[in-house]
Scaffold this motif. Structure first.
Motif, PDB file in Angstrom:
ATOM      1  N   ALA A 190      53.054  51.201  57.335  1.00 21.44           N
ATOM      2  CA  ALA A 190      54.188  51.659  56.533  1.00 21.44           C
ATOM      3  C   ALA A 190      54.910  52.779  57.269  1.00 21.44           C
ATOM      4  CB  ALA A 190      53.700  52.139  55.175  1.00 21.44           C
ATOM      5  N   PRO A 191      56.231  52.815  57.214  1.00 21.10           N
ATOM      6  CA  PRO A 191      56.989  53.835  57.968  1.00 21.10           C
ATOM      7  C   PRO A 191      56.594  55.261  57.625  1.00 21.10           C
ATOM      8  CG  PRO A 191      58.455  52.125  57.134  1.00 21.10           C
ATOM      9  CD  PRO A 191      57.121  51.874  56.507  1.00 21.10           C
ATOM     10  N   PHE A 192      56.118  55.493  56.390  1.00 23.73           N
ATOM     11  CA  PHE A 192      55.777  56.861  55.971  1.00 23.73           C
ATOM     12  C   PHE A 192      54.352  57.251  56.318  1.00 23.73           C
ATOM     13  CE2 PHE A 192      54.945  54.052  52.316  1.00 23.73           C
ATOM     14  CZ  PHE A 192      53.592  54.270  52.148  1.00 23.73           C
ATOM     15  N   ALA A 193      53.525  56.348  56.821  1.00 21.31           N
ATOM     16  CA  ALA A 193      52.079  56.562  56.876  1.00 21.31           C
ATOM     17  C   ALA A 193      51.619  57.164  58.203  1.00 21.31           C
ATOM     18  CB  ALA A 193      51.349  55.248  56.626  1.00 21.31           C
ATOM     19  N   GLY A 194      50.508  57.887  58.135  1.00 18.76           N
ATOM     20  CA  GLY A 194      49.930  58.509  59.315  1.00 18.76           C
ATOM     21  C   GLY A 194      49.391  57.500  60.313  1.00 18.76           C
ATOM     22  N   ALA A 249      44.905  58.827  54.497  1.00 23.65           N
ATOM     23  CA  ALA A 249      45.552  59.512  55.614  1.00 23.65           C
ATOM     24  C   ALA A 249      46.853  60.144  55.116  1.00 23.65           C
ATOM     25  CB  ALA A 249      45.816  58.521  56.746  1.00 23.65           C
ATOM     26  N   ALA A 250      47.564  60.794  56.019  1.00 19.34           N
ATOM     27  CA  ALA A 250      48.795  61.491  55.648  1.00 19.34           C
ATOM     28  C   ALA A 250      49.870  60.516  55.174  1.00 19.34           C
ATOM     29  CB  ALA A 250      49.313  62.290  56.840  1.00 19.34           C
ATOM     30  N   ASP A 251      50.708  61.003  54.272  1.00 17.43           N
ATOM     31  CA  ASP A 251      51.868  60.232  53.832  1.00 17.43           C
ATOM     32  C   ASP A 251      53.104  60.652  54.618  1.00 17.43           C
ATOM     33  OD1 ASP A 251      51.212  58.227  52.059  1.00 17.43           O
ATOM     34  OD2 ASP A 251      51.175  59.543  50.319  1.00 17.43           O
ATOM     35  N   GLU A 252      52.879  60.923  55.871  1.00 16.55           N
ATOM     36  CA  GLU A 252      53.950  61.212  56.814  1.00 16.55           C
ATOM     37  C   GLU A 252      53.571  60.544  58.138  1.00 16.55           C
ATOM     38  OE1 GLU A 252      55.553  65.418  56.809  1.00 16.55           O
ATOM     39  OE2 GLU A 252      53.630  65.711  55.766  1.00 16.55           O
ATOM     40  N   PRO A 253      54.556  60.152  58.930  1.00 14.10           N
ATOM     41  CA  PRO A 253      54.225  59.508  60.207  1.00 14.10           C
ATOM     42  C   PRO A 253      53.803  60.532  61.257  1.00 14.10           C
ATOM     43  CG  PRO A 253      56.596  59.632  59.945  1.00 14.10           C
ATOM     44  CD  PRO A 253      56.008  60.153  58.666  1.00 14.10           C
ATOM     45  N   VAL A 254      52.592  61.083  61.087  1.00 14.36           N
ATOM     46  CA  VAL A 254      52.064  62.135  61.959  1.00 14.36           C
ATOM     47  C   VAL A 254      50.692  61.739  62.474  1.00 14.36           C
ATOM     48  CG1 VAL A 254      53.391  63.967  60.853  1.00 14.36           C
ATOM     49  CG2 VAL A 254      51.140  63.343  59.938  1.00 14.36           C
ATOM     50  N   ARG A 255      50.298  62.402  63.566  1.00 11.44           N
ATOM     51  CA  ARG A 255      48.978  62.138  64.153  1.00 11.44           C
ATOM     52  C   ARG A 255      47.876  62.937  63.461  1.00 11.44           C
ATOM     53  NH1 ARG A 255      49.145  59.683  69.247  1.00 11.44           N
ATOM     54  NH2 ARG A 255      51.241  59.448  70.115  1.00 11.44           N
ATOM     55  N   GLU A 256      48.207  64.062  62.894  1.00 12.22           N
ATOM     56  CA  GLU A 256      47.230  64.909  62.215  1.00 12.22           C
ATOM     57  C   GLU A 256      47.168  64.519  60.749  1.00 12.22           C
ATOM     58  OE1 GLU A 256      44.490  66.854  60.908  1.00 12.22           O
ATOM     59  OE2 GLU A 256      44.836  67.344  63.023  1.00 12.22           O
ATOM     60  N   GLN A 257      46.000  63.996  60.331  1.00 11.55           N
ATOM     61  CA  GLN A 257      45.867  63.481  58.970  1.00 11.55           C
ATOM     62  C   GLN A 257      45.405  64.532  57.970  1.00 11.55           C
ATOM     63  OE1 GLN A 257      47.225  60.544  58.865  1.00 11.55           O
ATOM     64  NE2 GLN A 257      47.307  60.689  61.101  1.00 11.55           N
ATOM     65  N   GLY A 258      44.977  65.673  58.461  1.00  8.71           N
ATOM     66  CA  GLY A 258      44.539  66.728  57.567  1.00  8.71           C
ATOM     67  C   GLY A 258      43.140  66.502  57.023  1.00  8.71           C
ATOM     68  N   ASP A 259      42.688  67.498  56.300  1.00  8.42           N
ATOM     69  CA  ASP A 259      41.366  67.526  55.677  1.00  8.42           C
ATOM     70  C   ASP A 259      41.484  66.849  54.307  1.00  8.42           C
ATOM     71  OD1 ASP A 259      38.953  68.311  54.562  1.00  8.42           O
ATOM     72  OD2 ASP A 259      39.408  70.441  54.534  1.00  8.42           O
TER      73      ASP A 259
END
Length: 527
Positions: free
Chosen positions: A281-285, A239-249
Motif C-alpha cells: 500500500a502506498p501509505f505503508a512502511g 508496521a508504520a502507516d507511512e512509507p518509511v524504513r523505520e517502523q517504530g516500537d
C-alpha cells in the motif's frame, strides 16, 4: 478375508462396512492398541494388500456471513475487471482462509488484542470475548467493553468476529476467542497488557499501534515482549502507516533493523499492508524491519480511504467525529449499520495474529518462534521469491500456513520394553506409539533402539536398532547377572524419544535349567 482378519489370531473385530468389490474390510484394533500399530500389524498378515487407520473427513462449507459474498462497490482496481463482483471480505478469500478453515476452525485459539477496547455489546464480538481487561493508567476512555474510538472494535473483529452465523462479517480466526486489553498506549499500560494477556494463555497478541522510532525502545515494553516470546506467544505488530524504513516500537523490537531478510531472525512479526493489487500500500512502511504483509486497503483509484470492512461500535467513532476530516467510513451489512471501512497496517496485523493463533492451537508442539518462521515461509511471494523490502517474505497465506502446520510432526514417539525369563534367556517385548496432537498428521514410527546393560559394571551388552514390525527379541547374557533394558523410539519426522532416566525393566539372567515363563499359549519367542 473378513473372517481371516476378524479372527482370534489377529485380535481384530469387525467395525464397519465391507466393500468386497474393492477389497475393503473394516476392523477395530485390539484393546489397548493404537490404530497406527494395528495398521502395521495387519498389513503384515498374509493376503492383506494394505492397512491404514480410518480418518473422518469434514464437510466443506464456506461460512455464510454476507460479507463473504456481498459485492464491495469500492474494491475496484485495474487488476479487477469486474469490481462489482469483489466481495466485501475479499482479503480473507485472497489469503486462503476458507481452505484454512477446512483444516481448523480455530476452536481452541485465543488472541490477545491490545487496543482501545471493544464494543462488547456488538453481535460480532459479544460471544467471542473471554476477558475484558482495563489497562488504562494515565487517562480513561471508559471500561474495556466500551470503545469510544472505534479502532479496537474494528481490529478485534477482523481477527475473531463471529463466523458462520449468517450475519455481518467473518473473522479470520473463525471460532477463535479474544482477550481484550484496553490501553492508554503508555509504556506501562502496554507492558502490563502484554504480561497479563500472556498469563491468560493467549496464543498470539495483536498490537496495531506504534511510535515513530525516534526514541529508544521502552525497556519495560522490551522486557514485556521478551516475557511473552519466552512463553511461546506469537507477537504481531503493525508496521508504520507511512512509507518509511523505520517502523517504530514495538515493530522494530520484533523485527530489528537489518534482520528482515533473515527468515529465522526476530522474536515476532512486523506486518505491513498490501493493497488489492498485491503491491505494498502506498501509505505503508517498508524496509528491513518488515516481516511480511497482509491486505490493509483496496488501494483503488478514487476509493478514498476505503479499506477493510470490520465491525464498528454503535456509538460514533473518532473517525466520524474528526472535525477537520470526518470519514465516510461507516457502512451497513443487511441493514445493520455497525460496520465500517478502515485502511491501514492496523487492519493487516490482526489477520496475521489470528492465523498465528490458529496454528499454535492446532499444533501446540510448535514454539512461538517456529510459528513466526512458518508464517514467513508460507507467505505468498512476489516475482523472484524470497524477501523484498516492500512485502517482506510475502503476503499472508493462511491456507498454506495451516496445511503446513497440520503436517509438521514435532512430537517424539514413546516406547516401552518388558522382560520375561525363559530357559537360559530373557524374552524382551516392546511396544511403541507415535502420536500427534488432534488434527496433526503423525509421521509414523521409523525404528526403536533397544539397549541391554549389565548392571554390575554398567557394561552395554546389547545395542540394536529394531524395525517396527519386530516386536519380540530374545537376549542371552551371563547366567545370574542382572540386566537393565530400555528402548528409545524414532519417528519418520526425525523426532527421537527423550533419553530415559531409568530402565524400563530389570531382570536377572536365568540359568538354562530355569522353567519356562509362558506367555499366552506359546513359550516361543515371536518375531
Amino acid at each position: 478375508m473378513r473372517a481371516a482378519l476378524a479372527g482370534s489370531g489377529t485380535g481384530a473385530r469387525h467395525a464397519g462396512p465391507d466393500v468386497p468389490q474393492i477389497g475393503l474390510v473394516t476392523v477395530r484394533p485390539r484393546r489397548g492398541e493404537d490404530a497406527a500399530h494395528a495398521a502395521r500389524r495387519l498389513a503384515a498378515q498374509p493376503g492383506v494388500e494394505s492397512a491404514q487407520p480410518e480418518l473422518r473427513m469434514r464437510l466443506r462449507e464456506l461460512a455464510d456471513d454476507p460479507a463473504l459474498t456481498l459485492p464491495d462497490p469500492f474494491a475496484g482496481t485495474p487488476a479487477s475487471p469486474l469490481p462489482a463482483q469483489t466481495p466485501l471480505a475479499w482479503p480473507l478469500l485472497r489469503e486462503g482462509f476458507p481452505s484454512a478453515w477446512d483444516v481448523t476452525r480455530g476452536e481452541r485459539a485465543l488472541v490477545g488484542v491490545i487496543d482501545t477496547g471493544v464494543d462488547a455489546t456488538h453481535p460480532e464480538l459479544s460471544p467471542k470475548v473471554d476477558a475484558l481487561v482495563d489497562q488504562q493508567w494515565t487517562l480513561s476512555q471508559g471500561p474495556a467493553g466500551v470503545d469510544a474510538d472505534g479502532h479496537g472494535t474494528h481490529v478485534a473483529s477482523i481477527a475473531c468476529a463471529v463466523t458462520g452465523n449468517g450475519a455481518g462479517i467473518a473473522g479470520a480466526g473463525h471460532d477463535c476467542r479474544l482477550v481484550v486489553e484496553k490501553t492508554d498506549l503508555s509504556d506501562a499500560s502496554i507492558a502490563a497488557a502484554l504480561v497479563d494477556a500472556t498469563d491468560r494463555g493467549v496464543h498470539a497478541i495483536n498490537m496495531s499501534f506504534g511510535d515513530d522510532g525516534s526514541r529508544p525502545a521502552s525497556v519495560a515494553i522490551k522486557r514485556a515482549l521478551q516475557y511473552a516470546a519466552e512463553r511461546d506467544v506469537v507477537l504481531v505488530a503493525a508496521a508504520a502507516d507511512e512509507p518509511v524504513r523505520e517502523q517504530g516500537d514495538p515493530s522494530n523490537v520484533l523485527q530489528p533493523s537489518g534482520t528482515g531478510p533473515d527468515i529465522g531472525a526476530g522474536i515476532g512479526l512486523s506486518v505491513t499492508a498490501a493493497a488489492y493489487d498485491g503491491e505494498r500500500a502506498p501509505f505503508a512502511g517498508y524496509g528491513s524491519q518488515i516481516s511480511l504483509a497482509a491486505y490493509g486497503t483496496t488501494g483503488a483509484p478514487g476509493s478514498r480511504p476505503r479499506g477493510i470492512v470490520g465491525a464498528f461500535p454503535a456509538n460514533p467513532t473518532r473517525y466520524e467525529q474528526d472535525a477537520a476530516h470526518p470519514c465516510d467510513c461507516r457502512t451497513s451489512i443487511d441493514g445493520d449499520p455497525r460496520y465500517g471501512y478502515l485502511a491501514g497496517t492496523s487492519m493487516a496485523a490482526p489477520q496475521v495474529a489470528a492465523t498465528a493463533a490458529m496454528v499454535r492451537a492446532l499444533n501446540p508442539d510448535m514454539s512461538g518462534r517456529a510459528v513466526v518462521t512458518l508464517l514467513k515461509r508460507t507467505a505468498r511471494r512476489g516475482p523472484g521469491g524470497g524477501w523484498n523490502r516492500d512485502l517482506g517474505w510475502g503476503i499472508l497465506d493462511a491456507e498454506r500456513a495451516l496445511a503446513s502446520a497440520r503436517t509438521t510432526d514435532l512430537r517424539a514417539p514413546l516406547s516401552h520394553v518388558s522382560a520375561n525369563p525363559v530357559a537360559g534367556a530373557i524374552e524382551l517385548r516392546w511396544s511403541a506409539s507415535d502420536e500427534a496432537p488432534d488434527g496433526v498428521v503423525a509421521s509414523g514410527l521409523a525404528s526403536v533402539g533397544l539397549v541391554a546393560v549389565r548392571l554390575r559394571d554398567r557394561h552395554v551388552e546389547l545395542s540394536v536398532r529394531l524395525r517396527p514390525r519386530t516386536r519380540t527379541v530374545v537376549f542371552r547374557g551371563e547366567p545370574g547377572e542382572r540386566y537393565g533394558f530400555v528402548t528409545r523410539a524414532l519417528d519418520r519426522a526425525g523426532n527421537r524419544e527423550p533419553r530415559p532416566r531409568r530402565f524400563d525393566a530389570v531382570l536377572r539372567m536365568p540359568r538354562a535349567t530355569a522353567p519356562l515363563s509362558r506367555n499366552g499359549d506359546s513359550a516361543q519367542p515371536r518375531r
